[in-house]
Write a protein that holds these residues in place. Structure first.
Motif, PDB file in Angstrom:
ATOM      1  N   VAL B  97     -39.966  -6.759 -21.469  1.00 12.14           N
ATOM      2  CA  VAL B  97     -39.279  -7.999 -21.137  1.00 12.14           C
ATOM      3  C   VAL B  97     -37.938  -8.063 -21.854  1.00 12.14           C
ATOM      4  O   VAL B  97     -37.887  -7.967 -23.083  1.00 12.14           O
ATOM      5  CB  VAL B  97     -40.142  -9.214 -21.526  1.00 12.14           C
ATOM      6  N   GLY B  98     -36.884  -8.199 -21.098  1.00 10.11           N
ATOM      7  CA  GLY B  98     -35.545  -8.218 -21.672  1.00 10.11           C
ATOM      8  C   GLY B  98     -34.939  -9.603 -21.682  1.00 10.11           C
ATOM      9  O   GLY B  98     -35.569 -10.591 -21.278  1.00 10.11           O
ATOM     10  N   ARG B  99     -33.694  -9.668 -22.117  1.00 12.85           N
ATOM     11  CA  ARG B  99     -32.964 -10.924 -22.274  1.00 12.85           C
ATOM     12  C   ARG B  99     -32.989 -11.759 -20.991  1.00 12.85           C
ATOM     13  O   ARG B  99     -32.715 -11.270 -19.905  1.00 12.85           O
ATOM     14  CB  ARG B  99     -31.528 -10.619 -22.652  1.00 12.85           C
ATOM     15  N   GLY B 100     -33.281 -13.038 -21.176  1.00 11.60           N
ATOM     16  CA  GLY B 100     -33.234 -13.957 -20.046  1.00 11.60           C
ATOM     17  C   GLY B 100     -34.536 -14.039 -19.270  1.00 11.60           C
ATOM     18  O   GLY B 100     -34.671 -14.847 -18.366  1.00 11.60           O
ATOM     19  N   GLU B 101     -35.484 -13.186 -19.626  1.00  9.24           N
ATOM     20  CA  GLU B 101     -36.759 -13.217 -18.920  1.00  9.24           C
ATOM     21  C   GLU B 101     -37.806 -13.950 -19.749  1.00  9.24           C
ATOM     22  O   GLU B 101     -37.721 -14.015 -20.975  1.00  9.24           O
ATOM     23  CB  GLU B 101     -37.240 -11.786 -18.639  1.00  9.24           C
ATOM     24  N   SER B 102     -38.787 -14.455 -19.049  1.00  7.40           N
ATOM     25  CA  SER B 102     -39.866 -15.157 -19.728  1.00  7.40           C
ATOM     26  C   SER B 102     -41.156 -14.367 -19.558  1.00  7.40           C
ATOM     27  O   SER B 102     -41.243 -13.462 -18.745  1.00  7.40           O
ATOM     28  CB  SER B 102     -40.035 -16.547 -19.129  1.00  7.40           C
TER      29      SER B 102
END
Lengths: 257, 257
Positions: B97-102
């Motif tokens: 899971v990267g930036r901006g993801e939940s």
DNA sequence: CGTGTCGTTGAGCGCTTTCAACCCTGGTGG
DNA sequence: CCACCAGGGTTGAAAGCGCTCAACGACACG
């Protein structure tokens, strides 16, 4: 094994039958399905508009991987096998959908191509709810959306548990995990548990060949982990199975203990 | 490899830091996250109540398999590795899971134990939205529920595609499928594509050991299927890769062609 | 310059698959 | 009644493939 030619059997009816059934009967059937529990009477009525009843003979295909599925499906009777076809001709079973269960929500909701193929593993009856009607109903009925959110979430969690099983390093551990998993579903305490489908299909769900699955079951029976009777089995010591799932063991010939 | 002991490093800050950050700042951060797109300003404000900011050092664990996760998490910076620990000490990566993801919606929505473990694969900052607040908001805001339904559905579909990749019969086919899959995501036409994580983690996501993944990549480069540069690669003929994914090939030493 | 992390390469083994034949059951029809 | 067949399942033998263990190389960092 056999050309995809559907075999019209029993009553001589045509297969893949979109039987024109009175809407009232469809409503009635839907109301009895587990997946429609909690839906209001009017709710069911609205969804039944444009719904069809589908009859599938065993081995008959409902849709293929990549299809734009235009309906949400509910299994009224029989069983559907959802699977991903593999390049070597075999398949990976995603889910075995039984009576009262639905499938296809994600594809319908997102209007995406279906990543799996759907084939009847038994003679089956389905209800197909039109995608447009379903999506409209979802938009207009928050309670339904909420309920569906919970349903899809649950299905995602279940899928992750399936992945956990398939990720087990050895076939023995995969099967052990699976059997344990079965008990938590079946809820039957110390009773015998029946395999919910053909061994072939279960093997395909575990990412094993039919042969290995058979061998593993035989081994577990021989070692006393389970009692095997046809496609049902009993377990005396679940903690023993648990340890098998966690630790594994060599599974050589002539094993003692 | 290493005792789970979290190693406080770099700035000397304490790990697993629930930094008391002003709520206004949290709101501001949330608004910039991709996963919060389309949420109204007031919506964000309500969700930010009871939200915390969490700082994790690389390798630090957020929660473990089986935990009752009490919050929905959003990655502000860094990367989280969600995985299922396996009995032999290795792990199967579910998602990176990267930036901006939940992540964590299903567990929160169903209030079920989390089937995977979450560890920071880089130094990371998260926002944790309280489960109760989130569920209340879902109930009271149909638009949010609808949007979340679409999100979770999409995640289920993505998971099924991951299963398809892992189900490929040979390691070569798995990797080929994965690389193709990467292009469809990256959208970059004929450009170089960067691996979205450490090779080790990608291997674990494909159900391969780090070593075989390395070998397969080397083989594909040697055979001219891809051009390999560090952890980026280029592809000249995607149809060739496609055929590799479908058909496979022996992958012996001293291969010609 | 030592250390830790990431990655590659090599050698050997064990497991799973594959292909094959065989068994068993149920249904069918002479 | 029995021969016959189809489908599901079991069992055996051989071989390929991925894993494990291990050592080594590249690189960044303090």
């Amino acid at each position: 094994m056999e050309p995809a030619e559907p075999i019209s059997q029993s009553t001589g009816n045509i297969t893949m039958n979109f039987m024109p059934v009175p809407i009232v009967q469809i409503q009635e059937t839907m109301a009895r399905m587990a997946c429609c529990e909690g839906w209001g009477r009017d709710q069911v009525a609205r969804l039944a508009v444009g719904a069809r009843q589908i009859t599938l003979a065993r081995k008959e295909r409902l849709f293929t991987k990549g299809d734009q599925v235009q309906a949400l499906h509910i299994v009224v009777s029989g069983q559907m096998r959802l699977f991903i076809p593999l390049p070597n001709g075999s398949e990976r079973v995603i889910s075995l959908v039984g009576r009262g269960e639905s499938f296809g929500e994600p594809c319908v909701i997102r209007a995406e191509a279906c990543p799996y193929e759907a084939v009847a593993s038994k003679n089956s009856h389905l209800i197909a709810i039109d995608a447009l009607v379903y999506r409209r109903e979802l938009r207009q009925t928050p309670a339904l959306a909420e309920q569906t959110l919970s349903l899809v979430s649950g299905r995602l969690l279940r899928t992750l548990r399936d992945i956990e099983i398939c990720a087990q390093p050895s076939s023995l551990q995969r099967v052990a995990h699976y059997l344990i998993h079965l008990r938590t579903l079946g809820a039957a305490k110390d009773q015998e548990i029946r395999l919910p489908a053909l061994k072939r299909d279960i093997a395909a769900k575990l990412g094993l060949s039919q042969e290995t699955f058979s061998r593993v079951l035989a081994f577990m029976a021989q070692q006393g982990f389970i009692r095997l009777k046809g496609n049902a089995f009993g377990v005396d010591d679940w903690t023993l199975l648990q340890s098998l799932a966690s630790a594994g063991c060599p599974m050589e010939a002539g094993g003692n203990n």
